[in-house]
Design an enzyme around this catalytic site. Structure first.
Site, short mmCIF file in Angstrom:
data_model
loop_
_atom_site.label_atom_id
_atom_site.label_comp_id
_atom_site.label_asym_id
_atom_site.label_seq_id
_atom_site.Cartn_x
_atom_site.Cartn_y
_atom_site.Cartn_z
N CYS A 190 0.81 -1.21 0.00
CA CYS A 190 0.00 0.00 0.00
C CYS A 190 0.85 1.26 0.00
CB CYS A 190 -0.93 0.03 1.22
SG CYS A 190 -0.05 0.11 2.79
N CYS A 191 2.15 1.12 0.06
CA CYS A 191 3.00 2.29 0.22
C CYS A 191 3.96 2.41 -0.94
CB CYS A 191 3.80 2.21 1.52
SG CYS A 191 2.71 2.14 2.97
N GLY A 192 4.66 3.56 -0.98
CA GLY A 192 5.58 3.83 -2.08
C GLY A 192 7.01 3.75 -1.62
#
Length: 270
Positions: free
Chosen positions: A111-113
């Protein structure tokens, strides 16, 4: 557009108990696959990513390019995937080893970059503003909503409800789509596909199913994409970065409506 094998490989089946209308029943349903894969670059452990395990060569190529480690797909001379140990080993000749080790081992959730500690701002982008060029096929609002309808019809073919999608469009034509549980991963897979196929991108658009955050806009900037269309909302930093990089950011594309947040001059008539 036919359903690619990668979409079929993105899901698995589980049994669930469902409640609706005062009744319970058991059923088999689709859910998205996720795996933790550790990437080794030139023998050094670099990052562990939680991904949907499809199109992995494209994913790694796009990820390393979006992190500014490579600029061409052929910079990766060796790619080895070891499913048993959930590891991917790549060789990038000539890469400064300190660039791999200076941030330490990183872990990226689906869900993250970016995985380095702290936030990053526009000054961190280290990317020259894109040259604002007129698209060879300028898009009208009607064309964009129709394009997103086709994109939505394609993505609705997966019934898990858990996949993000990133599509590449030329004019009113949807060329290809890549999917993943993580929206950033879907973009990296698409970028990797474009690099491996040597696709010219300055006249293309991205059709996207996720929020237009600064990280997403930065990835579009690294790709050299002048237009990104999403059904979701932008963030204020995403809009500022799109304005700086010369990217037309379009959000809330749904039900024959949309909102343009930066560089509206590419959309005709305006």
């Amino acid at each position: 557009m036919p359903i690619p094998q990668s979409l079929r490989e993105s899901i698995t089946h589980v049994r669930r108990h469902h409640y609706q209308g005062g009744q319970w029943w058991a059923e088999e349903v689709e859910v998205v696959r996720e795996e933790a894969l550790t990437l080794f670059v030139n023998g050094h452990e670099f990052v562990t990513m939680v991904v949907t395990p499809t199109d992995l060569e494209e994913l790694v190529t796009g990820f390393l390019a979006s992190e500014n480690f490579i600029s061409r797909a052929d910079a990766i001379t060796v790619f080895q995937h070891h499913p048993g140990t959930q590891q991917i080993w790549v060789r990038v000749p000539g890469l400064d080893p300190t660039r791999i080790t200076q941030t330490g081992t990183r872990y990226l959730s689906s869900c993250c970059g970016r995985g380095r500690p702290g936030f990053y701002f526009i000054e961190d982008a280290n990317i020259s503003p894109l040259v604002v060029e007129p698209l060879s096929h300028p898009l009208t609002a009607e064309t964009m909503t129709t394009l997103f309808e086709e994109f939505s019809q394609w993505t609705h073919q997966q019934h898990s409800g858990g996949l993000h999608a990133a599509g590449l469009a030329y004019g009113a034509t949807l060329l290809t789509i890549r999917t993943d549980a993580g929206r950033h991963n879907a973009l990296d897979k698409l970028y990797g596909y474009c690099l491996r196929q040597q696709i010219h991108l300055s006249d293309k658009a991205i059709v996207f199913s996720g929020r237009l955050s600064s990280e997403v806009i930065l990835k579009a900037g690294r790709m050299g994409i002048p237009l990104i269309i999403s059904n979701a909302a932008p963030t204020n930093l995403g809009i500022e970065l799109a304005e700086t990089l010369g990217i037309t950011a379009v959000g809330f594309a749904r039900n024959h409506e949309l909102s343009v947040y930066s560089h509206p001059e590419r959309i005709l008539p305006f």
